[in-house]
Design an enzyme around this catalytic site. Structure first.
Site, PDB file in Angstrom:
ATOM      1  N   ASP A  82     -12.183   0.986  10.744  1.00 14.39           N
ATOM      2  CA  ASP A  82     -11.689   1.107   9.372  1.00 14.39           C
ATOM      3  C   ASP A  82     -12.022  -0.188   8.619  1.00 14.39           C
ATOM      4  O   ASP A  82     -11.896  -1.286   9.176  1.00 14.39           O
ATOM      5  CB  ASP A  82     -10.163   1.321   9.449  1.00 14.39           C
ATOM      6  CG  ASP A  82      -9.557   1.721   8.115  1.00 14.39           C
ATOM      7  OD1 ASP A  82     -10.299   2.151   7.218  1.00 14.39           O
ATOM      8  OD2 ASP A  82      -8.313   1.606   7.992  1.00 14.39           O
ATOM      9  N   HIS A  83     -12.463  -0.069   7.377  1.00 10.28           N
ATOM     10  CA  HIS A  83     -12.765  -1.230   6.524  1.00 10.28           C
ATOM     11  C   HIS A  83     -13.747  -2.208   7.170  1.00 10.28           C
ATOM     12  O   HIS A  83     -13.523  -3.428   7.153  1.00 10.28           O
ATOM     13  CB  HIS A  83     -11.482  -1.966   6.113  1.00 10.28           C
ATOM     14  CG  HIS A  83     -10.607  -1.145   5.218  1.00 10.28           C
ATOM     15  ND1 HIS A  83     -10.960  -0.820   3.931  1.00 10.28           N
ATOM     16  CD2 HIS A  83      -9.406  -0.545   5.444  1.00 10.28           C
ATOM     17  CE1 HIS A  83     -10.018  -0.058   3.393  1.00 10.28           C
ATOM     18  NE2 HIS A  83      -9.069   0.118   4.290  1.00 10.28           N
ATOM     19  N   HIS A 209      -7.457   6.606   1.292  1.00  6.89           N
ATOM     20  CA  HIS A 209      -6.842   5.384   1.817  1.00  6.89           C
ATOM     21  C   HIS A 209      -5.510   5.202   1.101  1.00  6.89           C
ATOM     22  O   HIS A 209      -5.340   5.657  -0.024  1.00  6.89           O
ATOM     23  CB  HIS A 209      -7.750   4.177   1.555  1.00  6.89           C
ATOM     24  CG  HIS A 209      -8.905   4.120   2.494  1.00  6.89           C
ATOM     25  ND1 HIS A 209      -9.031   3.150   3.462  1.00  6.89           N
ATOM     26  CD2 HIS A 209      -9.964   4.940   2.651  1.00  6.89           C
ATOM     27  CE1 HIS A 209     -10.137   3.363   4.158  1.00  6.89           C
ATOM     28  NE2 HIS A 209     -10.730   4.449   3.681  1.00  6.89           N
ATOM     29  N   ASN A 231      -5.813   8.157   5.709  1.00  4.91           N
ATOM     30  CA  ASN A 231      -5.542   6.899   6.410  1.00  4.91           C
ATOM     31  C   ASN A 231      -4.078   6.524   6.233  1.00  4.91           C
ATOM     32  O   ASN A 231      -3.560   6.553   5.107  1.00  4.91           O
ATOM     33  CB  ASN A 231      -6.415   5.782   5.844  1.00  4.91           C
ATOM     34  CG  ASN A 231      -7.856   5.916   6.272  1.00  4.91           C
ATOM     35  OD1 ASN A 231      -8.297   6.993   6.660  1.00  4.91           O
ATOM     36  ND2 ASN A 231      -8.584   4.832   6.208  1.00  4.91           N
ATOM     37  N   THR A 234       1.065   1.802   6.747  1.00  5.22           N
ATOM     38  CA  THR A 234       2.264   1.055   6.350  1.00  5.22           C
ATOM     39  C   THR A 234       3.557   1.698   6.845  1.00  5.22           C
ATOM     40  O   THR A 234       4.452   1.000   7.346  1.00  5.22           O
ATOM     41  CB  THR A 234       2.295   0.889   4.813  1.00  5.22           C
ATOM     42  OG1 THR A 234       1.142   0.127   4.446  1.00  5.22           O
ATOM     43  CG2 THR A 234       3.537   0.160   4.349  1.00  5.22           C
TER      44      THR A 234
HETATM   45  P1  13P Z   1      -1.303   2.672   4.007  1.00  2.89           P
HETATM   46  O1  13P Z   1      -1.021   1.378   4.704  1.00  2.89           O
HETATM   47  O2  13P Z   1      -0.892   2.658   2.577  1.00  2.89           O
HETATM   48  O3  13P Z   1      -0.732   3.833   4.756  1.00  2.89           O
HETATM   49  O4  13P Z   1      -2.893   2.851   3.975  1.00  2.89           O
HETATM   50  C1  13P Z   1      -3.597   2.765   5.168  1.00  2.89           C
HETATM   51  C2  13P Z   1      -5.058   2.720   4.911  1.00  2.89           C
HETATM   52  O5  13P Z   1      -5.562   3.188   3.919  1.00  2.89           O
HETATM   53  C3  13P Z   1      -5.893   2.077   5.927  1.00  2.89           C
HETATM   54  O6  13P Z   1      -7.243   2.145   5.627  1.00  2.89           O
END
Ligand code: 13P
Length: 389
Positions: A82-83, A209, A231, A234
């Site tokens: 991711d990212h 995201h 995704n 949090t």
């Molecule tokens: P949140 O932390 O808002 O759930 O988003 C996660 C995310 O987009 C990781 O790429």
């Protein structure tokens, strides 16, 4: 071993109108919680590792556990970077076992984003690995994940999305339509008209995201408009954190294991809740029927080295290991000498590729060509090479 091709997995979700959760994990508690929930709900799942979280864990070590979890699962699993911030990190993640990568150049200009993304796509497709790109910018508002994504929102435009996808060849597109990384402040407002137009124009799986904090109706509307990967991080982090705080509040001399007790279960509960909301529960069997399994290739060579003594052969194998290990799609390089002194072939290479596509891309990679032509082939005329699935 239900580690499956992520492109097949998301194609199934796209066609059948549900979304697969891509849950970011930062330690074993997350990994166990996510897998526990996916197994319980019989759902396909994406184990996601964000480069923006690399300061929290040792990527190589956690990948070994992540891959093991995927291999022993009874539900279909994909492992995603991711990212990803660069071509080098995409190459490294594939070496460590990711079978999907995101290239995140969304903070750059359109032309720069296209050029970085295209480079990652060319490399990853040569390894059979699908790529997610991002166009527009999804910022953070509050919480751990928000800190990693400073700045203001930039919405994805339909025109640029079409150009970006056709110029880069990405397989999935992350769009910015109003979600934010981290906790929401106030009622999130999502631009579903924009999402609908992007979906109609592209027809490829779309990614959201900032999955935390939306309403059930919003998740449903996202999925109706082509979102097939959500995704989520949090809320898992906040649930785990709250559990630790609750443990701490019970007083007494609590050690690490006592403080973290129960975090796997609260993470699992939250993951299962999302899986059921997003419609991926009970899809595991059908997805497995429609997905290619993700299987490595063992590229095996046995040979004799003419004109090289044992020390010379060792030196060649050391140099070869260094060079060949860096080629995209190569997961490991092993070398060996025969134990029996009268073996018909004295030496071996075993190069593990992540996917059959690497047989071709490796063969033509300039580092392989230079090593093979200048060093290996001149001494190893007597050899047998076979690729095993
Ligand atoms: P949140 O932390 O808002 O759930 O988003 C996660 C995310 O987009 C990781 O790429």
């Amino acid at each position: 071993m239900p580690l499956v091709n992520m492109k097949d997995m998301l194609a199934h979700a796209h066609k059948n109108r549900y979304a697969v959760g891509a849950f970011d994990l930062v330690n074993l508690d997350f990994l166990q919680g996510i897998m526990q929930a996916a197994e319980k709900a019989r759902a396909p799942v994406i184990l996601s590792l964000a480069e923006s979280h690399f300061e929290y864990f040792d990527f190589e070590l956690i990948m070994a556990a992540t891959e093991k979890a995927a291999m022993r699962a009874r539900v279909p699993v994909a492992i995603h970077l991711d990212h990803g911030a660069s071509l080098a990190s995409a190459v490294q993640s594939i070496r460590f076992g990711c079978n999907g990568v995101m290239v995140d150049a969304s903070h750059l200009s359109f032309d720069e984003n296209v050029s970085v993304s295209r480079e990652v796509v060319q490399m990853a497709h040569g390894c059979g690995v699908p790529v997610e790109g991002e166009l527009g910018y999804v910022p953070g508002v509050e919480g751990e994940d928000a800190e990693k994504h400073p700045g203001d929102i930039q919405y994805t435009t339909v025109e640029q999305a079409s150009d970006y996808v056709s110029e880069t060849g990405v397989d999935f597109l992350a769009v910015s339509i109003g979600t934010v990384h981290g906790r929401m402040k106030g009622e999130p407002v999502l631009d579903f008209d924009r999402l609908g137009e992007i979906n109609a124009a592209l027809g490829i799986p779309l990614v959201i995201h900032g999955g935390t904090g939306l309403s059930e109706a919003q998740y449903r509307q996202l999925i109706e408009n082509g979102v097939t990967k959500i995704n989520y991080y949090t809320a898992l982090s906040d649930k785990g954190g709250a559990k630790i705080m609750a443990n701490a509040a019970t007083g007494g001399k609590l050690g690490y294991a006592h403080l973290t007790q129960g975090t796997v279960d609260v993470i699992a509960e939250e993951v299962e809740r999302m899986i059921r909301l997003w419609g991926s529960a009970d899809k595991a069997g059908d997805v497995l029927d429609h997905c290619a399994l993700w299987k490595p290739v063992e590229h095996l060579i046995i040979y004799n080295a003419e004109g090289l003594d044992e020390a010379g052969a060792d030196e060649m194998m050391r140099e070869g290991t260094r060079i060949l290990s860096g080629i995209p799609g190569v997961r490991a390089v092993f070398t060996g000498s025969a134990i029996q002194p009268d073996a018909a072939y004295r030496y071996t290479w075993l190069v593990r590729f992540c996917h059959p596509m690497v047989i071709e891309s490796y063969k033509h990679h300039p580092d392989h060509v230079a090593f093979a032509d200048n060093y290996f082939r001149p001494v190893a005329g007597d050899r047998i090479s076979i690729d095993y699935s």
